[in-house]
Design a protein around this motif. Structure first.
Motif, mmCIF file in Angstrom:
data_model
loop_
_atom_site.group_PDB
_atom_site.id
_atom_site.type_symbol
_atom_site.label_atom_id
_atom_site.label_comp_id
_atom_site.label_asym_id
_atom_site.label_seq_id
_atom_site.Cartn_x
_atom_site.Cartn_y
_atom_site.Cartn_z
ATOM 1 N N ASP A 70 0.825 -1.205 0.000
ATOM 2 C CA ASP A 70 0.000 0.000 0.000
ATOM 3 C C ASP A 70 0.857 1.252 0.000
ATOM 4 N N SER A 71 1.962 1.169 0.731
ATOM 5 C CA SER A 71 2.848 2.335 0.785
ATOM 6 C C SER A 71 3.455 2.619 -0.576
ATOM 7 N N ASP A 72 3.828 1.538 -1.292
ATOM 8 C CA ASP A 72 4.408 1.729 -2.629
ATOM 9 C C ASP A 72 3.406 2.371 -3.580
ATOM 10 N N VAL A 73 2.143 1.950 -3.475
ATOM 11 C CA VAL A 73 1.111 2.518 -4.349
ATOM 12 C C VAL A 73 0.938 4.007 -4.066
ATOM 13 N N TYR A 77 1.644 7.281 -6.475
ATOM 14 C CA TYR A 77 0.711 8.375 -6.746
ATOM 15 C C TYR A 77 1.294 9.720 -6.322
ATOM 16 N N GLN A 78 1.918 9.734 -5.139
ATOM 17 C CA GLN A 78 2.478 10.994 -4.651
ATOM 18 C C GLN A 78 3.581 11.496 -5.579
ATOM 19 N N SER A 79 4.438 10.579 -6.030
ATOM 20 C CA SER A 79 5.518 10.962 -6.934
ATOM 21 C C SER A 79 4.972 11.448 -8.275
ATOM 22 N N THR A 268 -7.769 12.141 -7.865
ATOM 23 C CA THR A 268 -8.983 11.377 -7.542
ATOM 24 C C THR A 268 -8.645 9.915 -7.306
ATOM 25 N N GLU A 269 -7.794 9.356 -8.152
ATOM 26 C CA GLU A 269 -7.395 7.959 -7.984
ATOM 27 C C GLU A 269 -6.613 7.765 -6.682
ATOM 28 N N ALA A 272 -9.072 7.715 -3.837
ATOM 29 C CA ALA A 272 -9.817 6.458 -3.846
ATOM 30 C C ALA A 272 -8.976 5.310 -3.298
ATOM 31 N N CYS A 273 -7.697 5.303 -3.649
ATOM 32 C CA CYS A 273 -6.796 4.254 -3.153
ATOM 33 C C CYS A 273 -6.642 4.347 -1.638
ATOM 34 N N GLU A 274 -6.517 5.580 -1.130
ATOM 35 C CA GLU A 274 -6.369 5.765 0.316
ATOM 36 C C GLU A 274 -7.633 5.347 1.060
ATOM 37 N N GLU A 275 -8.801 5.726 0.513
ATOM 38 C CA GLU A 275 -10.062 5.335 1.143
ATOM 39 C C GLU A 275 -10.242 3.827 1.117
ATOM 40 N N ASN A 276 -9.805 3.187 0.058
ATOM 41 C CA ASN A 276 -9.903 1.736 -0.036
ATOM 42 C C ASN A 276 -9.016 1.060 1.001
#
Length: 483
Positions: A70-73, A77-79, A268-269, A272-276
């Motif tokens: 999850d951290s890598d994802v 996104y952050q990068s 937005t993605e 959504a990933c964080e909420e998931n």
């Protein structure tokens, strides 16, 4: 009830307590610094260890496979978001600052320079003219001419100038050339230079600079490629439209809008990933590094708290010590309390130097009032006069014992000053009568006794005892001098 018991029941003066604490300012400062170092240092190392523990726990948690995934994802996104934001800012800056983007494509000034080449070698004239045309084309399109035009107007960037400068020979459609282009007709050795600008003045300056620099470059080509002649056929400036610039502006604007849309989609993605991840039981705090506190800031903050705490503790200790000990802190109602006449007060001068001495003298003057401003010799004379008056009240007082409860070194200077000031009277050495049996036995050999005591040093209990002992032996008590 004896007299000493009555002295204990005397009301405590708040003024005496305040000045007692002020005189002990060195102890107060020492306690302030000690508490500041202890409290500030403790909180500094506590915050430092807390940061280390938080980092260690974060590292241990990050080793778990699910959290790592999850951290890598989220890091991806952050990068990606950071890269897109940076690229979007560059596009926005270009839109706002680029001269090309600010131009009105429907109202442009087009400047044209027409040149003719003539070779001196008739045998190779065709190939030489082609090589010369290619050389002039490279000179215009690779940015060398744009860099020279930049010296005339630094408000426009070199990249914009390169876009506005083109080269054209006979195969180029003259109606589609951009600013600063070189053009040629269908004939070999004929080309044109076209410059486009927003206003006629700048266009004229560009044409003048371009004409000069092309002539200088022609001189360089004489030895590099071959001897030739370069003739300026004509120069003109006219208002025109440029569809290429209009298309370029529309293209850049569309790219900026697309970049904004992509960035919003990416954000937005990421949400959504964080909420998931949170829905699956992963705390949002685990997706980010722990918040660390600054040990230095915490240390300084609690160091100030320690200073206040040290000041409070030191004042409380001094007040308790003031109340609990039986020292002579005040000379108010002295005769009523101890049954002995107060003949005078000798205030010893402060001998310190520098800022410490100045502070001590200020506190002494603040506590003693105008009397502290008198010279030390004048104070001794006043006390000696009072002692002399007490001696003269009774005839035959020619031999006086100097006694008290303080150490001899504390009373030595005052005793010597009194003995030197009063003539015709014999004074003994200073004796601690209450601790010296021989002094009590010798008391009958003296015509009177003069007590020398010291404020904040002499004991109330011992003062009452020495007064009672002198009276029990029938000694003539002249009075007390307080230092």
């Amino acid at each position: 009830m004896n007299r000493y018991e009555s002295t204990i029941k005397e009301e405590i003066s708040l003024r005496d307590i305040v000045f007692y604490c002020l005189k002990k300012w060195r102890c107060v400062i020492a306690m302030i610094l000690i508490m500041a170092v202890l409290v500030g240092g403790f909180k500094y190392y506590s915050a430092k260890n807390s940061n280390q523990l938080a980092i260690q726990q974060w590292n241990e948690t990050a080793t778990e496979e699910k959290n790592i995934s999850d951290s890598d994802v989220m890091q991806y996104y952050q990068s990606a978001i950071e890269e897109n934001v940076e690229a979007l800012q560059k596009q926005k800056d270009y839109l706002e600052n680029s001269v090309v983007m600010q131009m009105d494509a429907n109202h442009l000034q087009k400047g044209i320079l027409s040149y003719a080449l003539k070779s001196e070698n008739t045998n190779q004239e065709e190939n030489l003219k082609d090589a010369l045309v290619d050389a002039y084309r490279a000179y215009v399109t690779d940015g060398r001419l744009a860099q020279l035009l930049f010296t005339q107007d630094e408000a426009i960037t070199i990249s914009d100038l390169r876009y506005l400068v083109t080269f054209s020979d006979a195969s180029t459609d003259l109606n589609k050339m951009t600013v600063g282009a070189f053009q040629s007709t269908q004939e070999h050795g004929i080309f044109q230079v076209q410059v486009i600008s927003q206003d006629a003045d700048s266009c004229e300056k560009y044409l003048e600079t371009a004409a000069q620099e092309i002539q200088l470059y022609s001189a360089e080509l004489q030895d590099q490629i071959g001897s030739h002649g370069l003739t300026l056929l004509g120069s003109s400036i006219s208002e025109s439209q440029d569809q290429d610039i209009r298309d370029y502006q529309i293209k850049v604007l569309n790219e900026y809008k697309t970049a904004v849309r992509d960035l919003n989609i990416l954000r937005t993605e990421a949400r959504a990933c964080e909420e998931n991840a949170n829905a699956q039981g992963i705390l949002s705090g685990e997706l980010t590094a722990p918040i660390l506190v600054s040990p230095i800031r915490i240390g300084v903050k609690y160091g100030i708290v320690g200073m206040l705490l040290g000041a409070f503790i030191s004042c409380v200790v001094l007040i308790v010590f003031f109340i609990m000990n039986d020292k002579l802190h005040s000379i108010e109602n002295f005769e009523a309390r101890f049954g002995m006449c107060l003949l005078g007060r000798v205030i010893e001068p402060v001998k310190g130097k520098g800022i410490f001495g100045i502070l001590d003298r200020w506190i002494q003057q603040l506590g003693e009032g105008a009397f502290a401003a008198l010279p030390y010799d004048e104070r001794i004379k006043i006390v000696a006069s009072n002692v002399k008056t007490a001696i003269s009240k009774k005839e035959g007082n020619t031999c006086i014992m100097l006694a008290g409860t303080i150490a001899s070194r504390d009373a030595k200077e005052v005793c010597a000053a009194i003995a030197n000031t009063i003539g015709g009277v014999t004074f003994s050495d200073y004796r601690q009568m209450i601790f010296d049996a021989s002094a009590l036995e010798e008391l009958v050999n003296y015509d009177g006794v003069l007590f020398i005591e010291k404020k904040d040093v002499s004991s109330l209990n011992l003062l009452c005892q020495e007064s009672k002992m002198a009276k029990d032996r029938g000694a003539n008590t002249l009075g007390v001098v307080v230092i």
